[in-house]
Structure formats: C-alpha cells, structure tokens
Design an enzyme around this catalytic site. Structure first.
Site, mmCIF file in Angstrom:
data_model
loop_
_atom_site.group_PDB
_atom_site.id
_atom_site.type_symbol
_atom_site.label_atom_id
_atom_site.label_comp_id
_atom_site.label_asym_id
_atom_site.label_seq_id
_atom_site.Cartn_x
_atom_site.Cartn_y
_atom_site.Cartn_z
ATOM 1 N N SER A 11 0.850 -1.185 0.000
ATOM 2 C CA SER A 11 0.000 0.000 0.000
ATOM 3 C C SER A 11 0.884 1.234 0.000
ATOM 4 C CB SER A 11 -0.915 0.013 1.230
ATOM 5 O OG SER A 11 -0.151 0.194 2.409
ATOM 6 N N THR A 12 0.301 2.372 -0.259
ATOM 7 C CA THR A 12 1.067 3.614 -0.342
ATOM 8 C C THR A 12 1.826 3.879 0.949
ATOM 9 O OG1 THR A 12 -0.570 4.507 -1.869
ATOM 10 C CG2 THR A 12 0.909 6.080 -0.818
#
Length: 292
Positions: A11-12
């Site tokens: 994920s970011t």
C-alpha cells in the site's frame, strides 16, 4: 507438482517499510518456491502496487481470482498481504475451499485443514484488521490536527493536499484560481439564485459549449457539487472544519449561504433539508428546513 499463484501487495503507506516492497516480497517467495522445488511450480506472480488490503478492488487480486482454475495454491509472504479485512479473507477462504485450492503463507506455519489452524488464521486476520483501522484513525487524527491549525495568508494559501476542483489549480502546493473557470462558476451561482435548477444550469452551460476540466458535459450532480463547495466562497472544508483561503473566490459568503438555504428548501430528500452555512466566525453552521 502444484501450480502456485504468488500474490504480492504494497500500500502507499508501506512503500518505504523494509521487507514490504514488491521486489522484496517477490524475491522471498521465489526463494521459498525454490526451496521446495519438488512441490511447487510458479504459475504467475500477481502484483498490486499502492492498493489497500481492506478491499478486494485491486486489479492484481481480481485477475488472480479470475484465473483460479489455472492454479492449485495461493502463496503469500504474510497473511496481511492478501487481506486486511477479516470478512473478505474468510470469503476468499470459502471460495478456495469450494474450488479445492490451497492457501499458504511463506512466513507463517498455518494448517487451515484443522480447527485450531482455522482459529489461528482468524485471529491473525483480526489483528491485521485492527492494525489497519488504527492506521486509519491515526491518519485521520493527523489530518484533523492539520486542518485545525492550517493558517493561510494573503501571500499564499496551502491546502490539505487534494485534487483542486474546477476553478482552481495547485502550483508548488499553493492554491491559485483560474479566472475563466471561476467566471463559469459565478454564472452557475447566479442562475441558481435566479430560480434555475441543477439540470437547467447544466443544460445552459452545455448549450454554450462549456465543458468540465476533463472535457465532459456538465450534469446535475456536477453542478450540485460546485454549488455546495465552500471553496468558491473562500473556504477549504475537511471533515466539518473550515479553513480560510486567499485565492480568488467566485462568490461572497452571503451568496454562498443563500444558495445553500435555497437548495435545502427545494430538496425533497429529508437528509438534504439541512443547509451547511458559513457563519461569521468562518465555521460551519446548520439551518434545518425539514419543517418547511
């Protein structure tokens, strides 16, 4: 020999964490497969870069599940790579069981064929979901604190970090107006106050060849979004908090509030009969038109 679908995700917020990069996950999973080469053959590596594990709307994950008839085993580095939502994980496990597919974590010794193994899997998933929700809470708290302390000046107006709406652009993080677009917004407000509806305003600007920033035709919903956004009256809104900005505004606060009252009084939806106004202190106030 079993065909393995290798799934990797980041994920970011995890991009910079050691051991979570896509490359690191791929390397470790391939080494795992080599270590038990008599058992596994890699069918395909499915990647999701920058996607949260709390939903299933990930292209790599969805493609993997579409290919489910082509592989025998789903292999991940850790369970939280595949899901951070207990319900979605259990639905996936039910689907794997129905298709007679196996699930394996390279770093967690889990046997999902036993009651104890399934219990441990469930506990790990609950912990993963808890961690995900706590990250979300901390992020929201930080954003709220930033919104409450955001102090703009006439020299420059900074934002919470967002895609600027029609009428505005960001240059080096500073909000600037687009005069020709704000003229269109001003026209929309004036037409609404003169008695026009959202669909009629959309028809009016479309007839004159005016398009959205993406080149699309205006709709009643896109007009509604414009007319309910306090940015056009000089304020940025985040989760009920208003912050003054000093880029050019399309209308003044009085005109903006008049539009909110008029829209609320016209609405047939009880949930939209409350008008969010900008009060004299620059905060949100509510006028309820549900009894009108």
């Amino acid at each position: 020999m079993m065909k393995a679908a290798l799934y990797i995700r980041v994920s970011t917020t995890e991009q910079a964490e050691d051991g979570y990069s896509l490359e690191a996950q791929e390397e470790k999973l391939l080494l795992y497969c080599e270590a038990i080469a008599d058992d596994l053959e890699v069918y395909r590596i499915y990647r999701d870069d920058g996607y949260s594990g709390t939903t299933t709307t990930r292209p790599g994950y969805q493609q993997m599940m579409e290919d489910i008839n082509e592989w025998d085993l789903l292999l991940v580095l850790k369970m939280d790579r595949i899901h951070r939502n207990t319900r979605n994980f259990m639905l996936m496990m039910d689907e794997l069981a129905r298709r007679h597919k196996e699930f394996r974590s390279a770093t967690e010794d889990l046997d999902t064929t036993t009651a104890m193994g399934r219990f441990v899997v469930n506990m790990i998933q609950n912990i993963a979901q808890l961690e995900s929700e706590q990250i979300g809470e901390r992020t929201k708290f930080g954003m709220k604190e930033k919104a409450e302390t955001l102090s703009n000046t006439h020299a420059e107006s900074r934002t919470m970090g967002f895609n600027p709406p029609y009428g505005y652009v960001l240059e080096d993080g500073v909000l600037h107006s687009v005069p020709e677009e704000l003229e269109v917004v001003r026209r929309m407000y004036q037409e609404f106050l003169a008695g026009s509806s959202f669909p009629r305003i959309a028809e009016s600007v479309n007839r004159d060849g005016i398009r959205t920033r993406k080149g699309n035709r205006w709709t009643k919903d896109s007009i509604s979004t414009i007319l309910h956004n306090p940015i056009y009256a000089g304020y940025l809104r985040w989760d009920g908090i208003l912050s003054r900005h000093y880029a050019s505004a399309a209308v003044n606060v009085m005109e903006y509030n008049d539009v909110q009252r008029l829209a609320a009084s016209r609405s047939k939806n009880p949930e939209r009969r409350a008008a969010e106004l900008i009060d004299g202190s620059g905060a949100l106030a509510v006028d309820d038109f549900s009894d009108f």
